[in-house]
Design a protein around this motif. Structure first.
Motif, PDB file in Angstrom:
ATOM      1  N   GLY C  67       0.810  -1.217   0.000  1.00  0.00           N
ATOM      2  CA  GLY C  67       0.000   0.000   0.000  1.00  0.00           C
ATOM      3  C   GLY C  67       0.840   1.263   0.000  1.00  0.00           C
ATOM      4  N   VAL C  78      -6.618  -8.833  -0.719  1.00  0.00           N
ATOM      5  CA  VAL C  78      -6.072  -9.539   0.439  1.00  0.00           C
ATOM      6  C   VAL C  78      -7.236 -10.263   1.096  1.00  0.00           C
ATOM      7  CG1 VAL C  78      -4.932  -9.305   2.656  1.00  0.00           C
ATOM      8  CG2 VAL C  78      -4.274  -7.807   0.771  1.00  0.00           C
ATOM      9  N   VAL C  83      -8.062  -4.403  -1.845  1.00  0.00           N
ATOM     10  CA  VAL C  83      -7.388  -3.338  -1.097  1.00  0.00           C
ATOM     11  C   VAL C  83      -6.902  -2.237  -2.024  1.00  0.00           C
ATOM     12  CG1 VAL C  83      -6.705  -4.799   0.844  1.00  0.00           C
ATOM     13  CG2 VAL C  83      -5.160  -4.547  -1.119  1.00  0.00           C
ATOM     14  N   VAL C  90      -6.974   0.831   0.328  1.00  0.00           N
ATOM     15  CA  VAL C  90      -6.852   0.634   1.770  1.00  0.00           C
ATOM     16  C   VAL C  90      -5.454   1.082   2.179  1.00  0.00           C
ATOM     17  CG1 VAL C  90      -6.880  -1.064   3.631  1.00  0.00           C
ATOM     18  CG2 VAL C  90      -8.474  -1.266   1.710  1.00  0.00           C
ATOM     19  N   ASN C  94      -3.719  -0.290   7.499  1.00  0.00           N
ATOM     20  CA  ASN C  94      -4.908  -1.119   7.683  1.00  0.00           C
ATOM     21  C   ASN C  94      -4.855  -2.429   6.918  1.00  0.00           C
ATOM     22  OD1 ASN C  94      -5.933   0.895   9.300  1.00  0.00           O
ATOM     23  ND2 ASN C  94      -6.919   1.946   7.570  1.00  0.00           N
ATOM     24  N   ARG C  95      -3.677  -2.735   6.363  1.00  0.00           N
ATOM     25  CA  ARG C  95      -3.622  -3.947   5.550  1.00  0.00           C
ATOM     26  C   ARG C  95      -3.059  -5.139   6.301  1.00  0.00           C
ATOM     27  NH1 ARG C  95      -2.107  -2.347  -0.700  1.00  0.00           N
ATOM     28  NH2 ARG C  95      -3.613  -0.656  -0.858  1.00  0.00           N
TER      29      ARG C  95
END
Ligand SMILES: Nc1ncnc2c1ncn2[C@@H]1O[C@H](COP(=O)(O)OP(=O)(O)OP(=O)(O)O)[C@@H](O)[C@H]1O
Ligand SMILES: Nc1ncnc2c1ncn2[C@@H]1O[C@H](COP(=O)(O)OP(=O)(O)OP(=O)(O)O)[C@@H](O)[C@H]1O
Ligand SMILES: [Mg+2]
Ligand SMILES: [Mg+2]
Lengths: 542, 358, 367, 367
Positions: C67, C78, C83, C90, C94-95
């Motif tokens: 990201g 994911v 994402v 995302v 937050n991944r």
């Protein structure tokens, strides 16, 4: 693709930052606008002049005085760079003893209002100067009076080079020493390595400081006045005190135009296209072994410190003990409240300036949008406007916009922020440019939000810039006079207003104690502030 | 000790003896007791007062305000001090915005008072307040009243010149043969600009410009302020200069043996007498307190204070100027409305054109 | 340059659900397309190794997954959730994807211990302390908890970066050349240790490496990239023994090619005849085709002789062995590996013979 | 931990004059002694490789030679002139020694081309241009002359750093892990190229590497460091085949040890008897001693059998081969390398036999 083009693809490397970036840009722009709006009242004043405005603005005398001001700016700026940069290198990179002491000493002239310095210099030199009188037993008969253009240039340089010194220091502290080492192994001598590697990287810092010097010089009234050089501010001041506010406003706008030119020049050499000098492997501060040169070189800060601080202190102290020129009578007792008041407003101004400058500086470092650049540059208008002009504008502004705040502490602090925030923006932006973006990215992949990453990574890393910015605002607020005089709440006296009052009354001797207090308090706060800066200052190569 | 007291309405208020209000030094000794209304005879001051006081002499004058606060425990002054002209412009703006901050303006020169008066930002003072002061030192409509005066003068070195060597008019200075490269002046100083303004008003712009040019070409020497001019005259560096009268007295008071004396021109700008004065700011809620405060400034003690501490010309007849100064009525000031001195624009232009920037 | 043949799916390729899916992901920098419609899956608990030449887009791929870059085109998923695609993005935090940076990116203002603790600051102090000291033990830097990163050696920095990325036990961890600065024994030890940890905790990992031995020995699957796109992905043995392109063949291990025409159930090559059944996938349909057969150093032996079919043009000592580069008289270079005891001198004429114990790969001859 | 035996001087060790001499050089950082009375020579035109575990002081050694660190003790000489000792210190720019930094240290304010040109700026423009473009060609970055360093991939940066350090053609060049971020084929190509350049121009070089193959294949001599001091220096074959310490034996290549008593001209070991003349330097004087014999993976073969003398505890795929780790019944681990075609499963009982074609090294058994 040129390096410049490449760099434009750098901003917003963490991919989701664009939206926030836009938000931040808008915030920065809004803050900048808030800072510049009061100056808009100058236009209102100028409107009163009608068609005469053009004639007045372009008259030969106006232009001649303007030219002299610009010349003074050029000389003082060059001088400050020549003094400030070597001192910064000396105190950051050289193996000198008591680094902290020399650092504080070298920064301290900033705490002395330059007009006091000018006054001391004028009083000390010349055929009947304090210095001559003191040295007469030693057979010294005359010391030429230091005044005029040279005198003003000299005094201004001595009292403003700390801008360059401090901003350059902040850059040097974040410099990756292995780059200089790389240059050395590529057969560059110290000087060449400095010129080809260090200098380009600290250039944004030097430029930020030089800009402050240039604008300070442009806007200073006291020093040229005492030194008898007719500069533009004096031209303005004379018109203002002659009840020609509209004319003064017109001239102020002209001064702001010059400022715009200076800003444009700075952004060429400064950080705009050559910024983002982040490099990942920071090996900490480099150490230069001076060997036998070590002690002779310390003469430089000693000499500058002596002229800038000792001379006024001695002159005023002599007057304090000898009564000095002026009235014998009159008391006007000094009160420690003045010192406290000074500290208090300076502290508030420093905190407020940092808060305002942070979004502006970060945005300008991270983005190359025109709006962000404008937000970064616009506040310099407040700094470049002569204090008296700004004070007037703020009086009109606050009476019209927020009469409830007129002559209250919040307005005074606002005035300081308008006036001094560029000092914080400049130094913070310089260090923000040096933060390696992958560090922030690392924080993000370790689960920190944008703000969390900012707080735990960016903030500590730009701390030297924040500290320098806060220190600059703090010190300059401590000694600010024109706006303080006009905008302070009734009955609120500071060290500087007290000094002004006794000086005006001719009680020169009485200025000694507060001047001394000003220097000591500033020196102590500077020491405290600079102590924080040393986080990244490991002497790894000792 | 030695209280004059007794008449006071309030037992807690004690008026210090006269010596407290007097300066010290050679030229002060042996002065007669001042005439005029004593503080004792005035009602007590009480309450809070916001004061705008001009810088410069104002710094000295303010000491008197401090003394008043010491005398009257219930009386508190909040002051703000800045250049008189700047305060004047602020007052006008504040009044225009309906947010006046101060009750009373104590300016150190008449032009600032005139500026406020011209812009209608005052309330008239009470008649009893201005009554003791000669009418030349009042504003129209009781707009302001002078509280201390200062005269333009010509300090000269008594070792080098006799009083008779000093011309009787400033007009003659450039042509006085013994003066080349010798006249000291301080063109950036406000009082000097008032002097040039006066000359302009009296003689017109062209003669004024010519005079300045002639002076400059004759080698007039620039100094940062008139105190330095007076010092240099006393030192003998220059034999003569232009300065407000009290600077010479200040030098004399410190260096009683200095070969320094004052000459006065007559009837021209060189004899201008300017005043520090007080003005009631429009919109004050404390009109009576302001009147009473200004009456205190015109009391015998106050006038004695101004005369002996700052060497100003007293504004009430009962108080003598210090030393061997001529009294105000012995001077022959030009006939000029002091308020008109606020029009500096043309003056500055003339000075610039003459190569004597102010 | 390299033609692709049909891929034989690996047996276990569809065992487990994909946790990470890239679908046509593209990322350009100015005129340069660093990642070019890349698609692959990583399955839960798997260790996938990305291999490829310098500048082929490996780091960029990891950054896209983490990201830190937004794809210009394509989709990243994911656990089935998108994402990143045209509309969605995302944020990295937050991944739940960890990343070890190729250039470490240690926080210079924090000590080694604080660097490691950075990602787990929200845990109770005691737990943090324990985890930090466990991880520092793991990377052999137990004594360095208080050291400043810039006083560390290159390898030490890399190990701190590794410990830091492991600390928060992310679902997916991306390791960008995690061992490049480590010496062989430490590297061997660390990679076994890391593999053990990953397997024990069921973490999915993508590791970039330039070390073939590492790629082949610890990976569940290997993905070979070239110039922004995927060349082949599969089990290490498959990629090594059955490369689907010349590029892969040449990139992994030393590869020589011998040419011949496929006729009569055999291929006649300069190093001898090869029966068709010793060549994988060479079916009757190719009868009459000119093909190149891939021969690895261990498939060949060079015997010194005065006639022979080639000449030693280069030799390289590797410790246990010598690798000889032999120029065949028919043109073409092949590599032969010999035990270090039997040395051939440079320029020696040799006869190169095939000595194979497994099926060889082949490619149609290039024009 | 590791005893040292007498070193057999290599035949060519005194061929050429030393250009670089380190004599008792020591450098400490606080309590940590990074380099501990290190002494060695490098001869003119030689390529010496420094090998050693992470943090053992390799980079510090290079920095001491380059003049970026000052020794606390000892002496460094270049061409016989002292450049650093108690009283003398010649600055880096006056030593004519080039250094490629482990972390590249590219100038961020200069483009790739400008970085490479940095050290030769005093030459005529045209010459600079030519040299820069030659070097960029060499490192395969001809298209990147105008790129900013921070837009480069890790390996690209490393190549720029290499080009930059080669540009001024210094007398001595120090390369700190010059190829660690490059893929195998590029690495192989680059190191051959670099070696060729060095040899052609007669430049002396010290290279730090973690790649054994690199160390053994391109170096004239290899120096193994451990914990700040020198363990062994010698020709690659010597260091590999005749390590003077267990540390060196274990550090370079996979090493197993089998113990036995030397009696009657033979050593009886768990993997069979070894005649004394198959063991280097095992003279009659050691008769009766307990010794450990060094066995490399290629010295052993494991045959699956139900009795046997050990058990497979680990196996590693390397592409051409499998390396098995076998735990002997008598204790101790040995490694056996087998062609990838013959696979043994984990936990299989095997009989490990010696299969040697060169003389083995030995060490006195540790208590
Ligand atoms: N400036 C410094 N301050 C403190 N310790 C240092 C400094 N530089 C190096 N060290 C320490 O000295 C030791 C040797 O470091 P050096 O960089 O020479 O190792 P190295 O052999 O190059 O390791 P690597 O292979 O990991 O790069 C390390 O333990 C390191 O932490
Ligand atoms: N921010 C950027 N701006 C411009 N070009 C970039 C940027 N990042 C990467 N590139 C280019 O994209 C290509 C791929 O880079 P990447 O870092 O993904 O390669 P890599 O496979 O990791 O290589 P290496 O093995 O050398 O680390 C390179 O040619 C590189 O120059
Ligand atoms: Mg990469
Ligand atoms: Mg190293």
């Amino acid at each position: 693709m040129s390096v410049g083009d490449r760099l434009t693809s750098l901003p917003d490397r963490v991919a989701d930052d664009t939206a926030v970036g836009t938000g931040l840009t808008l915030l920065a722009a809004a803050l900048a606008a808030a800072l510049v709006v009061p100056l808009g009242w100058l236009f209102v004043d100028v409107l009163g002049l009608g068609g005469r405005a053009i004639d007045l603005a372009t008259s030969a005398t106006t232009l001649a005085v303007l030219a002299r001001s610009v010349a003074l700016v050029a000389v003082v700026t060059a001088g400050s760079v020549l003094v400030g940069v070597p001192l910064a290198v000396l105190t950051v990179q050289a193996d000198i003893p008591f680094k902290r002491f020399w650092t504080v000493l070298a920064a301290l002239p900033l705490a002395v209002p330059s007009y006091l310095g000018a006054f001391a210099v004028v009083s000390a030199t010349g055929q009947d100067g304090v210095l001559v009188n003191a040295l007469r037993p030693l057979g010294v008969e005359t010391i030429p009076t230091i005044d005029g253009f040279t005198g003003a240039a000299l005094v201004l340089t001595v009292y403003t080079y700390p801008y360059v010194f401090l901003t350059t220091r902040a850059s040097l502290l974040s410099l990756d020493a292995s780059l200089v080492e790389a240059a050395r192994t590529l057969n560059s001598g110290r000087w060449e390595a400095f010129r080809r590697v260090t200098l380009p990287q600290i250039l944004p810092g030097v430029a930020a400081g030089a800009l402050l010097v240039a604008l300070y010089t442009l806007s200073d009234f006291g020093t040229p006045n005492i030194m008898h050089v007719e500069v533009f501010t004096q031209f303005i001041y004379a018109r203002y005190t002659g009840f020609m506010r509209d004319y003064a406003a017109l001239l102020s706008l002209q001064l702001l135009a010059v400022t715009a030119v200076i800003l444009a020049v700075e952004s060429r050499i400064g950080a705009d296209d050559s910024g983002a000098y982040a490099s990942s492997g920071n090996r900490g501060a480099l150490s230069i072994r001076l060997g036998r040169l070590r002690y002779p070189l310390l003469l430089l800060p000693l000499l500058v410190g002596a002229t800038a601080i000792l001379l006024p202190v001695v002159v005023f102290a002599l007057w304090l003990t000898s009564g000095g020129p002026g009235y014998a009578g009159g008391s006007m007792a000094f009160s420690w409240t003045y010192g406290w008041n000074s500290l208090y407003v300076a502290f508030l101004a420093a905190v407020a300036s940092v808060l305002v400058a942070l979004p502006i500086a970060l945005r300008s470092a991270a983005s190359d949008s025109r709006l962000a650049a404008l937000a970064d540059r616009a506040p310099y208008a407040g700094y470049a406007a002569p204090g008296i002009v700004l004070a007037i504008a703020l009086v009109s502004f606050s009476l019209d916009a927020a009469p409830a705040f007129y002559k209250t502490l919040p307005l005074l602090v606002f005035a300081y922020v308008v006036r001094f925030v560029p000092q914080a923006i400049g130094s913070m932006r310089t260090s923000a440019l040096q933060v390696d973006r992958t560090l922030v990215e690392a924080a993000r992949t370790l689960g920190r939000s944008r703000f969390g990453a900012f707080r735990s990574v960016t903030l500590p890393l730009i701390a030297p810039g924040i500290v320098t910015g806060a220190a600059l605002v703090f010190l300059t607020t401590m000694k600010e006079l024109p706006a303080t005089l006009i905008l302070r709440p009734l009955g609120f006296d500071t060290l500087v207003t007290y000094i002004w009052r006794v000086e005006e009354a001719g009680l020169y001797g009485r200025a000694a104690l507060p001047a001394l207090v000003l220097v000591v308090v500033s020196g102590l706060s500077m020491a405290v502030i600079l102590a924080q800066e040393d986080t990244g200052d490991g002497d790894t190569n000792e | 000790q030695g209280l004059i007291g007794g008449n006071s309405d309030d037992e807690s208020v004690t008026i210090p003896e006269l010596a407290t209000f007097r300066g010290s030094g050679a030229i002060i000794e042996g002065r007669p007791a001042p005439g005029g209304t004593s503080i004792e005879d005035l009602p007590d001051l009480s309450g809070e007062l916001n004061l705008y006081i001009g810088g410069g002499e104002g710094g000295i004058y303010y000491r008197f305000v401090e003394m008043l606060q010491e005398i009257y425990p219930d009386f508190t002054v909040y002051e703000s001090s800045a250049a008189s002209s700047s305060l004047a412009q602020n007052i006008v703006e504040e009044v225009e915005s309906g947010a006046p901050q101060a009750d009373v303006f104590w300016s150190i020169d008449a032009s600032s008072l005139g500026y406020v008066a011209d812009n209608d930002a005052y309330d008239p003072l009470g008649d009893t307040v201005v009554e003791p002061v000669p009418s030349g030192f009042q504003g129209d409509d009781n707009a302001w009243v002078g509280v201390a005066g200062r005269a333009r003068s010509v300090p000269y070195n008594t070792d080098q010149l006799d009083e008779s060597d000093v011309p009787a008019t400033v007009r003659e200075f450039p042509t006085t043969a013994s003066f080349p490269n010798t006249v000291g002046w301080a063109p950036t100083y406000g009082a000097f600009k008032s002097f040039v303004t006066a000359m302009r008003l009296l003689r017109g712009p062209d003669p004024t410009r010519d005079w300045l040019v002639a002076m400059r070409e004759n080698g007039a020497q620039r100094f940062p302020d008139e105190f330095v001019v007076s010092q240099r005259v006393a030192d003998g560096t220059i034999p003569v200069g232009f300065a407000n009268h009290y600077y010479a007295l200040r030098v004399k008071n410190q260096r009683p043996d200095a070969p320094l004396d004052l000459a006065f021109t007559s009837g021209d700008a060189g004899a201008l007498v300017n005043v520090a004065g007080a003005l009631k700011i429009q919109g004050t809620q404390k009109s009576d307190l302001v009147d009473l405060f200004v009456r205190h400034l015109l009391s015998a003690e106050a006038q004695e204070f101004f005369a002996t501490v700052s060497f100003a010309y007293p504004m009430i007849p009962g108080v003598e100027p210090v030393g061997d100064l001529p009294t105000i009525d012995e001077l022959s000031p030009p006939d000029i409305d002091l308020s008109a001195l606020s029009n500096l624009e043309e003056t500055l232009e003339i000075m610039r054109e003459a190569g004597v920037p102010g | 340059m390299s033609e692709t043949r049909q891929t034989r799916p690996d047996a276990d390729e569809h065992d487990r659900p994909p946790i990470l899916e890239l679908d046509g992901v593209t990322r350009s920098f100015g005129p340069e397309t660093a990642v070019d419609s890349l698609s692959f899956d990583v399955r839960d608990g798997e260790l996938l190794t990305l291999l490829g030449p310098s500048g082929c887009g490996k780091s960029t791929t990891l950054r896209l997954i983490a990201g830190l870059e937004r794809p210009d085109d394509g989709r990243v998923r994911v656990r089935g959730d998108v994402v990143a695609d045209d509309g969605t993005f995302v944020r990295p935090e937050n991944r739940d994807i960890g990343l070890l940076f190729q250039d470490f990116a240690l926080f210079p203002h924090l000590s080694v211990g604080e660097n490691v603790a950075y990602g787990i600051a929200n845990r109770p102090d005691e737990a943090v302390e324990r985890r930090v000291s466990d991880l520092l033990d793991l990377v052999g830097l137990a004594d360095y908890a208080d050291a400043a990163p810039d006083t560390l050696s290159g390898g030490q920095k890399q190990r701190v970066a590794l410990a830091r990325s492991l600390a928060p036990e992310p679902d997916v961890i991306l390791l960008d050349e995690p061992f490049s600065n480590l010496d062989v024994s430490l590297r061997r030890e660390m990679r076994e240790e890391v593999r053990r940890i990953l397997k024990e905790t069921g973490v999915t990992a993508i590791s970039v490496t330039h070390d073939q031995e590492e790629a082949l020995s610890i990976s569940d699957r290997v993905a070979v990239m070239n110039d922004g796109h995927l060349e082949q992905v599969g089990r290490p043995e498959t990629v090594f023994e059955q490369p689907t392109s010349r590029f892969v063949a040449e990139f992994i291990g030393e590869a020589g090619f011998v040419s011949g025409r496929f006729a009569d159930g055999r291929v006649e090559t300069p190093v001898g005849d090869v029966p068709a059944d010793a060549i994988a996938g060479l079916d009757a349909e190719y009868e009459g085709a000119d093909i190149d057969v891939l021969v690895r150093p261990d498939d060949l032996r060079a015997v010194p002789t005065d006639d022979g079919n080639g000449r030693v043009v280069h030799r390289q000592y590797t410790g246990p062995a010598f690798v000889y580069r032999v120029e065949l008289d028919t043109g073409g270079l092949v590599y032969c590996e010999h035990n270090h005891a039997d040395q051939l001198s440079l320029d020696r004429r040799v006869r190169v013979d095939l000595d194979i114990d497994h099926r060889l790969a082949w490619f149609p001859t290039e024009e």
